[in-house]
Design a protein around this motif. Structure first.
Motif, PDB file in Angstrom:
ATOM      1  N   LYS B 263       0.863  -1.083  -0.241  1.00 15.44           N
ATOM      2  CA  LYS B 263       0.092  -0.010  -0.089  1.00 15.44           C
ATOM      3  C   LYS B 263       1.005   1.299   0.011  1.00 15.44           C
ATOM      4  CE  LYS B 263      -1.121  -0.335   5.005  1.00 15.44           C
ATOM      5  NZ  LYS B 263      -1.985  -0.706   5.823  1.00 15.44           N
ATOM      6  N   PHE B 264       2.033   1.161   0.191  1.00 14.46           N
ATOM      7  CA  PHE B 264       3.095   2.322   0.297  1.00 14.46           C
ATOM      8  C   PHE B 264       3.422   2.911  -1.143  1.00 14.46           C
ATOM      9  CE2 PHE B 264       3.389   0.229   4.530  1.00 14.46           C
ATOM     10  CZ  PHE B 264       2.637   1.266   5.294  1.00 14.46           C
ATOM     11  N   LYS B 265       3.214   2.057  -1.915  1.00 14.43           N
ATOM     12  CA  LYS B 265       3.679   2.230  -3.518  1.00 14.43           C
ATOM     13  C   LYS B 265       5.070   2.298  -3.417  1.00 14.43           C
ATOM     14  CE  LYS B 265      -0.382   2.618  -4.553  1.00 14.43           C
ATOM     15  NZ  LYS B 265      -1.613   2.126  -5.479  1.00 14.43           N
ATOM     16  N   ASP B 266       5.582   3.705  -3.676  1.00 14.22           N
ATOM     17  CA  ASP B 266       7.146   3.922  -3.560  1.00 14.22           C
ATOM     18  C   ASP B 266       7.548   3.987  -2.142  1.00 14.22           C
ATOM     19  OD1 ASP B 266       9.524   4.159  -4.818  1.00 14.22           O
ATOM     20  OD2 ASP B 266       8.956   5.957  -5.934  1.00 14.22           O
ATOM     21  N   PHE B 267       8.403   3.002  -1.901  1.00 14.31           N
ATOM     22  CA  PHE B 267       9.037   3.142  -0.529  1.00 14.31           C
ATOM     23  C   PHE B 267      10.546   2.732  -0.559  1.00 14.31           C
ATOM     24  CE2 PHE B 267       7.406  -1.121  -0.463  1.00 14.31           C
ATOM     25  CZ  PHE B 267       8.341  -1.765   0.170  1.00 14.31           C
ATOM     26  N   ARG B 268      11.379   3.004   0.707  1.00 13.81           N
ATOM     27  CA  ARG B 268      12.569   2.546   1.032  1.00 13.81           C
ATOM     28  C   ARG B 268      12.531   1.933   2.244  1.00 13.81           C
ATOM     29  NH1 ARG B 268      16.259   4.748  -3.154  1.00 13.81           N
ATOM     30  NH2 ARG B 268      14.588   4.482  -4.790  1.00 13.81           N
ATOM     31  N   LEU B 269      13.413   0.823   2.175  1.00 12.21           N
ATOM     32  CA  LEU B 269      13.340   0.085   3.481  1.00 12.21           C
ATOM     33  C   LEU B 269      14.604  -0.061   4.260  1.00 12.21           C
ATOM     34  CD1 LEU B 269      11.686  -2.106   4.987  1.00 12.21           C
ATOM     35  CD2 LEU B 269      12.770  -3.816   3.218  1.00 12.21           C
ATOM     36  N   GLY B 270      14.469   0.459   5.398  1.00  7.62           N
ATOM     37  CA  GLY B 270      15.628   0.090   6.253  1.00  7.62           C
ATOM     38  C   GLY B 270      15.418  -0.811   7.507  1.00  7.62           C
TER      39      GLY B 270
END
Ligand SMILES: [Zn+2]
Ligand SMILES: [Zn+2]
Lengths: 526, 356
Positions: B263-270
């Motif tokens: 649902k977050f479409k464009d995201f970066r993951l840490g």
């Protein structure tokens, strides 16, 4: 080192190719020419000469950090990378040194001739002056193996953006046997004439495997088929009466195949042929094993030349009379190639024949005979296709025969290294010979992390004996192995050797008693 | 087989010797026979004393539980309706002549080391601990003892943490960069411990902080018991994805492995974990970035904590126990490895999956 370390950090902190390219472009825009040149060299597997052995590095890291050697080695085993382990155990830096990448490389190169004590002092100085990322990179410069998530392809893209030149030109310019000592950034990437280096090969055009139904390729009239041979893909160059042979891995192998090199000097001036270096005798190809004896040899004896003769199976012509003809159609290029082969009439230059076929069904039938011909299947190429660079989809496809498969029982398991040191990932497999199991292959790839975990749990609970990192386990688990070829072998207990064995799937449905027998394997021998 | 003068095999004799000691390991947990109390048991027992609320230390199925007052709401949240007695840090509790006292372990909110004393012999069961003060957990207090039971999750010299302020700075910088690119930042963290540290220490002026359900539920329990957590927004299914733009979402690792992140479409993951110290572990996760943040002691802290106890006998449990105890032996301690069911820091934690 700061700029280079920043580049490293940026590349580390993203999983996206575009971000990496941007980081590289940024670096190329900022760095000076000598740092750029060395960066290109490092990411195209040209590393500085090794001036310090890793055993010294281990010893000194242990000394400087106060971590005893056994504990250092344990740490190394868990981390899986020596340069990284060292950078992690060292105490924090106490001073600064603002040297850039190429200066540090010069610093390391300068340690070649000096005494051990002097080397140690120099390394300690660097370790005390660099932060953790920089130390890691410094250690990598010494130990080599610069795998930090930047492929040559990615770097080519970044350079293309940085210099505003097409990627295939960049790729071409980066080829050949240059080193940062033999050229400079200007000469390598900007000078008008690329061909100042007569040995420079063209980037290879590589094909993907056919994914869909073969009929989806469309009108068979637009395509040619050639047998796909199991040799070493190579480029043979004749320029200014000198010949060069490059392998696909961009290694200069001229001396390994003197009969081809000799033949090539007789080619017309300015000729570059793409082909397969292939074991070959009396008009038919030999198995890959024959060629294997030649690989890696710098000096080839007369005896070996006789035992394992090779030819160049010519596929394509890239340069004709000194002119780059990669943009011409495959049909035109093949005509010129056929002419050259015809004119030379040399036993080590063979033209790869175009296989005639009316429709895809007849070709599919013919493909079934690949193995008995010693081929791996077909290469399908569009007649109108130019010679592209790198692995591209669309114009060229590999259409290999299906691999052989066999159901085998796992007998030994070995732990992986580095990030997989907690898992058993390498296995030895056996088939039945009467009522006994005989080992015949080692394989590792082909399973998911989840499966590896499950198997690891099994190994831990079913170990019979331990030999260092290897455990022998109860013969219970059955796996389907796939492989490309099979040869008789005196060195193996089973009497056979497989080519490219890998795990295809875990046969949870089969008990060990239903695994295949050695006779099943031997029935596959050519 | 060799037998001693009472006809026992050496193994039986050792077991017998062990049983006579103040604490022993009876296969169900850490056991005090004199008090008939288990500490952090992993199998059902009558009386359980619990160091902290993580699921490998506080398990379901015990007759009764004793834990710190601050842990009570966490245990209730995790275990539902069970018999729990809360105790204050430093308050002594006598059970059949044995004195039990809980001291802060600095690991997570409510976490404790349990000191057990009887007839002049003192043990400390440390559970999980860290020495650096994270600002929300009660800060670690060294407790003197004869025998110390320690974890060894990061018992290798390559695991040494940078100061936590540096890590929060890195998180803020990363968040701002993603925000500038119109991306959502997602950080995975334990629902009890690291999630709250991140909430309390990130720069809330950058944007909104959202939480995954499992973390939200833990936060609710903590807030209800009076922990002053900064404001967060529950990332529920009915929030429009545009609401997340430029925000930071804290999620459990199991949530990130599921479809939840779609649902977050464009995201970066840490990923926030001590394991991120090593590149191989980082790359394997296919995350964009690793933040080296842990609620466990690093190499230096383990060594420091042990020295501060002044104990001569050390039992080393979960983690690099063989290596770490070997190291302790070289330092002159009487160190032994003991097997427990504790887990240390997990990257693929399953504990949080049960909580919706
Ligand atoms: Zn814990
Ligand atoms: Zn734990």
């Amino acid at each position: 080192m700061k700029q280079f370390a920043q580049l490293f950090r940026k590349v580390e902190e993203t999983n996206k190719t575009n971000d990496k390219v941007d980081a590289l472009v940024h670096f190329f825009n900022e760095a000076d020419d000598s740092d750029k040149l060395w960066t290109i060299a490092l990411f195209s597997h040209r590393r500085p000469r090794r001036t310090i052995t890793t055993s010294f590095l281990r010893e000194w890291a242990s000394e400087m950090s106060g971590v005893p050697t056994w504990l250092f080695e344990e740490s190394y085993h868990i981390v899986g990378d020596l340069a990284e382990t060292i950078s992690l155990v060292l105490p924090n830096p106490t001073q600064k040194d603002e040297r850039n990448l190429s200066d540090w490389i010069e610093y390391i190169q300068g340690l070649r001739e000096v005494e051990e004590e002097e080397k140690k002092r120099a390394v300690f100085y660097a370790w005390k002056s660099l932060n953790q990322d920089e130390r890691f990179l410094f250690n990598k410069l010494i130990t080599g193996g610069f795998r930090i998530g930047i492929s040559q392809k990615l770097m080519t893209r970044a350079l293309s953006k940085h210099l505003d030149k097409p990627t295939n030109e960049i790729a071409h310019r980066l080829m050949g046997n240059w080193t940062p000592d033999s050229t400079d950034f200007q000469q390598l990437l900007l000078d008008d004439s690329i061909s100042s280096d007569t040995s420079k090969p063209y980037p290879f055009y590589l094909a993907y495997a056919v994914e869909e139904k073969i009929e989806d390729l469309g009108d068979p009239d637009e395509w040619t088929a050639e047998w796909k041979w199991d040799g070493i893909r190579g480029q043979v160059i004749c320029r200014e009466s000198e010949s060069f042979i490059w392998s696909r891995g961009e290694e200069l192998v001229t001396d390994t195949f003197p009969e081809i090199a000799m033949m090539a000097t007789k080619l017309p001036e300015g000729t570059v042929i793409d082909g397969e270096i292939l074991g070959y005798e009396n008009g038919s190809p030999l198995s890959f094993q024959a060629l294997q004896k030649r690989i890696g040899r710098k000096k080839v004896t007369k005896k070996l030349l006789k035992e394992a003769p090779v030819v160049l199976m010519a596929y394509d012509l890239l340069e004709c009379k000194g002119e780059d003809i990669r943009n011409q159609s495959l049909e035109e290029r093949r005509l010129k190639l056929a002419e050259i082969v015809q004119d030379l009439q040399h036993p080590t230059l063979v033209l790869s024949e175009s296989v005639k076929f009316q429709n895809w069904e007849t070709l599919a039938e013919l493909r079934k005979t690949s193995r008995e011909r010693g081929a791996e299947g077909f290469m399908l190429k569009k007649k109108a296709s130019p010679y592209l660079s790198g692995r591209k989809k669309g114009d060229w496809w590999k259409w290999k025969v299906d691999p052989y498969t066999i159901d085998a029982v796992m007998l030994y398991a070995q732990r992986g290294h580095g990030r997989r040191s907690s898992l058993y990932t390498d296995f030895t497999f056996a088939v039945w010979n009467g009522d006994r199991l005989v080992t015949f292959a080692k394989a590792y790839s082909g399973l998911t992390d989840k499966e590896f975990k499950e198997i690891t749990a099994f190994v831990k609970n079913n170990t019979i004996e331990r030999f260092g990192p290897v455990s022998s386990v109860k013969p219970e688990l059955v796996f389907e192995l796939a492989f490309e070829g099979i040869q008789e072998s005196k060195r193996h207990k089973s009497g056979v050797a497989l080519r490219f064995p890998r795990i295809k799937r875990w046969r949870r449905d089969k008990p060990a008693s239903e695994a295949n027998h050695l006779e099943d394997l031997k029935a596959l021998l050519p | 087989m060799k037998k001693d003068d009472r006809g026992r095999t050496s193994r039986q004799a050792r077991r017998y010797q062990d049983m006579k000691r103040l604490l022993s390991f009876d296969g169900k947990g850490i056991y005090c026979a004199q008090a008939d109390v288990h500490i952090d048991p992993w199998k059902p027992v009558a009386k359980a004393f619990i160091t902290h609320g993580h699921s490998d230390h506080a398990r379901w199925g015990m007759g009764s539980y004793v834990c710190t007052n601050a842990s009570v709401s966490i245990l209730k949240h995790r275990l539902g309706k069970v018999k729990i007695h809360g105790i204050a840090y430093g308050e002594a509790m006598m059970v059949n002549g044995v004195e039990f006292t809980f001291f802060p372990a600095g690991h997570v909110i409510g976490s404790a080391q349990i000191r057990v004393s009887y007839k002049g012999e003192t043990w400390v069961v440390s559970g999980d601990y860290k020495l650096s003060n994270d600002g929300i957990s009660e800060a670690f207090e060294p407790v003197k003892c004869h025998t110390f039971i320690t974890e060894s999750t990061f018992g290798l010299p390559v695991y040494r943490w940078d100061p936590q302020e540096q890590i929060y700075d890195r998180m803020n910088t990363w968040w701002k960069k993603n925000q500038a690119e119109g991306k959502v930042s997602i950080i995975t963290a334990y629902s009890l411990g690291k999630a709250q540290r991140i909430i309390q220490n990130l720069d809330h002026s950058v944007g909104k902080i959202f939480t995954h359900g499992a973390i939200e539920a833990t936060n609710r329990a903590l807030r209800a018991s009076g922990v002053p957590l900064l404001d967060t927004t529950h990332a529920t299914a009915n929030l429009d994805y545009k609401e997340y733009a430029g925000g930071l979402v804290i999620a459990t690792s199991s949530a990130v492995n599921s479809n939840w992140t779609k649902k977050f479409k464009d995201f970066r993951l840490g990923i926030a974990s001590g394991w991120m110290q090593v590149r191989g572990a980082r790359r394997r996760r296919a995350a964009d970035i690793g933040f080296v943040l842990s609620d466990h002691a690093d190499w230096n802290e383990l060594n420091q904590a042990i020295a501060l106890t002044e104990a001569s006998e050390i039992y080393v449990t979960h983690g690099f126990s063989e290596i770490f105890s070997q190291h302790l032996i070289e330092q002159g301690y009487d160190a032994k490895v003991v097997k427990t069911a504790f887990e240390g820091e997990q990257l693929d934690s399953t504990e949080e999956e049960k909580v919706a």
